[in-house]
Design a protein around this motif. Structure first.
Motif, PDB file in Angstrom:
ATOM      1  N   LEU A 133      11.907 -11.481  -6.235  1.00 27.64           N
ATOM      2  CA  LEU A 133      10.845 -12.477  -6.159  1.00 27.64           C
ATOM      3  C   LEU A 133       9.882 -12.335  -7.338  1.00 27.64           C
ATOM      4  O   LEU A 133       9.617 -11.230  -7.815  1.00 27.64           O
ATOM      5  N   ARG A 134       9.358 -13.468  -7.789  1.00 26.48           N
ATOM      6  CA  ARG A 134       8.346 -13.438  -8.843  1.00 26.48           C
ATOM      7  C   ARG A 134       6.980 -13.092  -8.272  1.00 26.48           C
ATOM      8  O   ARG A 134       6.095 -12.648  -9.001  1.00 26.48           O
ATOM      9  N   GLU A 135       6.793 -13.304  -6.984  1.00 25.38           N
ATOM     10  CA  GLU A 135       5.529 -12.956  -6.339  1.00 25.38           C
ATOM     11  C   GLU A 135       5.468 -11.456  -6.070  1.00 25.38           C
ATOM     12  O   GLU A 135       6.470 -10.842  -5.702  1.00 25.38           O
ATOM     13  N   GLY A 136       4.301 -10.891  -6.257  1.00 21.55           N
ATOM     14  CA  GLY A 136       4.118  -9.483  -5.937  1.00 21.55           C
ATOM     15  C   GLY A 136       3.969  -9.294  -4.442  1.00 21.55           C
ATOM     16  O   GLY A 136       3.163  -9.966  -3.805  1.00 21.55           O
ATOM     17  N   VAL A 137       4.760  -8.386  -3.870  1.00 23.40           N
ATOM     18  CA  VAL A 137       4.770  -8.151  -2.427  1.00 23.40           C
ATOM     19  C   VAL A 137       4.493  -6.677  -2.156  1.00 23.40           C
ATOM     20  O   VAL A 137       5.095  -5.797  -2.776  1.00 23.40           O
ATOM     21  N   ALA A 138       3.576  -6.415  -1.229  1.00 24.85           N
ATOM     22  CA  ALA A 138       3.262  -5.046  -0.825  1.00 24.85           C
ATOM     23  C   ALA A 138       3.065  -5.012   0.682  1.00 24.85           C
ATOM     24  O   ALA A 138       2.384  -5.869   1.239  1.00 24.85           O
ATOM     25  N   VAL A 139       3.686  -4.024   1.330  1.00 22.76           N
ATOM     26  CA  VAL A 139       3.564  -3.845   2.776  1.00 22.76           C
ATOM     27  C   VAL A 139       2.893  -2.507   3.041  1.00 22.76           C
ATOM     28  O   VAL A 139       3.329  -1.471   2.526  1.00 22.76           O
ATOM     29  N   PHE A 140       1.835  -2.536   3.842  1.00 20.86           N
ATOM     30  CA  PHE A 140       1.091  -1.323   4.198  1.00 20.86           C
ATOM     31  C   PHE A 140       1.241  -1.068   5.692  1.00 20.86           C
ATOM     32  O   PHE A 140       1.214  -1.993   6.505  1.00 20.86           O
ATOM     33  N   GLY A 141       1.413   0.204   6.051  1.00 28.54           N
ATOM     34  CA  GLY A 141       1.519   0.573   7.454  1.00 28.54           C
ATOM     35  C   GLY A 141       0.161   0.574   8.135  1.00 28.54           C
ATOM     36  O   GLY A 141      -0.880   0.369   7.508  1.00 28.54           O
ATOM     37  N   ALA A 142       0.185   0.829   9.448  1.00 25.66           N
ATOM     38  CA  ALA A 142      -1.062   0.871  10.206  1.00 25.66           C
ATOM     39  C   ALA A 142      -1.976   2.000   9.747  1.00 25.66           C
ATOM     40  O   ALA A 142      -3.194   1.948   9.953  1.00 25.66           O
TER      41      ALA A 142
ATOM     42  N   GLY B  61      -2.541   2.635   6.698  1.00 27.27           N
ATOM     43  CA  GLY B  61      -3.102   2.265   5.406  1.00 27.27           C
ATOM     44  C   GLY B  61      -2.291   2.729   4.218  1.00 27.27           C
ATOM     45  O   GLY B  61      -2.708   2.534   3.074  1.00 27.27           O
ATOM     46  N   ARG B  62      -1.120   3.321   4.461  1.00 22.35           N
ATOM     47  CA  ARG B  62      -0.276   3.797   3.366  1.00 22.35           C
ATOM     48  C   ARG B  62       0.753   2.746   2.964  1.00 22.35           C
ATOM     49  O   ARG B  62       1.221   1.971   3.803  1.00 22.35           O
ATOM     50  N   LEU B  63       1.096   2.752   1.698  1.00 21.76           N
ATOM     51  CA  LEU B  63       2.065   1.799   1.164  1.00 21.76           C
ATOM     52  C   LEU B  63       3.455   2.124   1.705  1.00 21.76           C
ATOM     53  O   LEU B  63       3.938   3.240   1.588  1.00 21.76           O
ATOM     54  N   ARG B  64       4.099   1.117   2.287  1.00 20.44           N
ATOM     55  CA  ARG B  64       5.466   1.279   2.792  1.00 20.44           C
ATOM     56  C   ARG B  64       6.496   0.712   1.824  1.00 20.44           C
ATOM     57  O   ARG B  64       7.578   1.273   1.662  1.00 20.44           O
ATOM     58  N   PHE B  65       6.168  -0.398   1.217  1.00 17.28           N
ATOM     59  CA  PHE B  65       7.116  -1.059   0.322  1.00 17.28           C
ATOM     60  C   PHE B  65       6.361  -1.924  -0.665  1.00 17.28           C
ATOM     61  O   PHE B  65       5.320  -2.502  -0.345  1.00 17.28           O
ATOM     62  N   CYS B  66       6.882  -2.011  -1.881  1.00 18.03           N
ATOM     63  CA  CYS B  66       6.377  -2.962  -2.865  1.00 18.03           C
ATOM     64  C   CYS B  66       7.517  -3.313  -3.812  1.00 18.03           C
ATOM     65  O   CYS B  66       8.396  -2.489  -4.056  1.00 18.03           O
ATOM     66  N   ASN B  67       7.516  -4.525  -4.315  1.00 19.05           N
ATOM     67  CA  ASN B  67       8.586  -4.956  -5.214  1.00 19.05           C
ATOM     68  C   ASN B  67       8.155  -4.795  -6.666  1.00 19.05           C
ATOM     69  O   ASN B  67       6.967  -4.569  -6.961  1.00 19.05           O
ATOM     70  N   PRO B  68       9.081  -4.902  -7.608  1.00 13.43           N
ATOM     71  CA  PRO B  68       8.730  -4.716  -9.024  1.00 13.43           C
ATOM     72  C   PRO B  68       7.666  -5.682  -9.520  1.00 13.43           C
ATOM     73  O   PRO B  68       6.878  -5.330 -10.403  1.00 13.43           O
ATOM     74  N   ALA B  69       7.633  -6.912  -8.977  1.00  9.56           N
ATOM     75  CA  ALA B  69       6.627  -7.879  -9.419  1.00  9.56           C
ATOM     76  C   ALA B  69       5.220  -7.380  -9.108  1.00  9.56           C
ATOM     77  O   ALA B  69       4.293  -7.566  -9.904  1.00  9.56           O
ATOM     78  N   PHE B  70       5.031  -6.724  -7.957  1.00 12.79           N
ATOM     79  CA  PHE B  70       3.724  -6.165  -7.598  1.00 12.79           C
ATOM     80  C   PHE B  70       3.325  -5.070  -8.577  1.00 12.79           C
ATOM     81  O   PHE B  70       2.166  -5.001  -9.018  1.00 12.79           O
ATOM     82  N   VAL B  71       4.278  -4.226  -8.926  1.00 12.43           N
ATOM     83  CA  VAL B  71       4.003  -3.129  -9.869  1.00 12.43           C
ATOM     84  C   VAL B  71       3.599  -3.698 -11.232  1.00 12.43           C
ATOM     85  O   VAL B  71       2.657  -3.208 -11.866  1.00 12.43           O
ATOM     86  N   ASP B  72       4.309  -4.730 -11.683  1.00 11.99           N
ATOM     87  CA  ASP B  72       4.013  -5.316 -12.993  1.00 11.99           C
ATOM     88  C   ASP B  72       2.673  -6.053 -12.997  1.00 11.99           C
ATOM     89  O   ASP B  72       1.915  -5.964 -13.973  1.00 11.99           O
ATOM     90  N   LEU B  73       2.378  -6.781 -11.919  1.00 13.52           N
ATOM     91  CA  LEU B  73       1.131  -7.552 -11.868  1.00 13.52           C
ATOM     92  C   LEU B  73      -0.092  -6.650 -11.980  1.00 13.52           C
ATOM     93  O   LEU B  73      -1.071  -6.995 -12.657  1.00 13.52           O
ATOM     94  N   TRP B  74      -0.031  -5.492 -11.310  1.00 12.06           N
ATOM     95  CA  TRP B  74      -1.197  -4.605 -11.297  1.00 12.06           C
ATOM     96  C   TRP B  74      -1.037  -3.407 -12.224  1.00 12.06           C
ATOM     97  O   TRP B  74      -1.865  -2.499 -12.212  1.00 12.06           O
ATOM     98  N   ARG B  75       0.048  -3.404 -13.025  1.00  9.33           N
ATOM     99  CA  ARG B  75       0.262  -2.370 -14.049  1.00  9.33           C
ATOM    100  C   ARG B  75       0.165  -0.959 -13.458  1.00  9.33           C
ATOM    101  O   ARG B  75      -0.584  -0.092 -13.942  1.00  9.33           O
ATOM    102  N   LEU B  76       0.949  -0.737 -12.408  1.00 11.06           N
ATOM    103  CA  LEU B  76       0.928   0.530 -11.690  1.00 11.06           C
ATOM    104  C   LEU B  76       2.080   1.422 -12.139  1.00 11.06           C
ATOM    105  O   LEU B  76       3.019   0.978 -12.786  1.00 11.06           O
ATOM    106  N   ASP B  77       1.988   2.691 -11.774  1.00 13.40           N
ATOM    107  CA  ASP B  77       3.018   3.672 -12.096  1.00 13.40           C
ATOM    108  C   ASP B  77       3.984   3.781 -10.914  1.00 13.40           C
ATOM    109  O   ASP B  77       3.583   4.146  -9.804  1.00 13.40           O
ATOM    110  N   SER B  78       5.253   3.466 -11.132  1.00 18.28           N
ATOM    111  CA  SER B  78       6.238   3.470 -10.046  1.00 18.28           C
ATOM    112  C   SER B  78       6.398   4.858  -9.439  1.00 18.28           C
ATOM    113  O   SER B  78       6.618   4.987  -8.230  1.00 18.28           O
TER     114      SER B  78
END
Length: 203
Positions: free
Chosen positions: A74-83, A85-102
């Protein structure tokens, strides 16, 4: 490899602990076979027809792979957080949009940690507070929302927050910079036309 399969069966007569095997029969059935060695000699075999269980697991894994591949493309950045508050999943578009370290994301950081890393691109305390309250809230009936974020580098994102099962939260980010630029250009052109018409009428 019949010879290796036969040798594995004979090992059960010299073993002291139960051994489990999976047999794939020619008719498509799958059997779970457990060989229990007897202390007084001999082996007891337990056979369980696990065909349906394996089929369900195969379908589930295939569906899971399909969903993961779909999210990753997907071109959209997707991030899923658990109850928690920790990150469970994110796609490459999310990493690129926010310039994060994989590599850092592999440690499943908390939302607060990610927000701190992203504040260099978006310095809107109210927006981060709203997202944090949504992600870390314990109410399963919380209502989702969409918010437009204007970053410091000129990128404009539409952020959508949605509630998932078990208190999880889904955040999606869509880059609408081009659309916003087109809207602004049309709006400025319309204002210019109105101003020109007013000037002509006054003249």
């Amino acid at each position: 490899d019949f010879r290796e399969w036969k040798a594995a069966l004979h090992e059960a007569y010299r073993a002291t602990e139960p051994a489990q095997h999976v047999w794939h029969l020619p008719d498509g059935r799958i059997l779970d076979v457990v060989a229990h060695p007897n202390t007084q000699g001999g082996v007891t075999y337990l056979y369980d027809d696990a065909t349906k269980a394996y089929e369900l697991e195969t379908r589930f894994n295939a569906l899971n792979r399909t969903q993961s591949e779909t999210l990753e493309t997907l071109r959209e950045g997707v991030a899923v957080f658990g109850a928690d508050g920790r990150l469970r999943f994110c796609n490459p578009a999310f990493v690129d949009l926010w310039r994060l370290d994989s590599e850092q994301l592999a440690d499943r950081p908390r939302f607060e940690t990610l927000a701190t890393q992203c504040r260099g691109l978006l310095d809107e305390e109210e927006a981060w507070r709203e997202l944090q309250n949504f992600v870390t809230g314990f109410n399963d009936t919380r209502e989702g929302f969409t918010r437009r974020l204007s970053r410091n580098d000129g990128v404009v994102l539409d952020c959508t927050a949605q509630s998932l099962l078990d208190g999880a939260a889904l955040l999606t980010f869509v880059d609408v910079t081009a659309d916003v630029g087109a809207e602004r250009a049309l709006s400025e052109r319309n204002k210019a036309l109105l101003a020109a018409e007013k000037l002509r009428n006054d003249f």
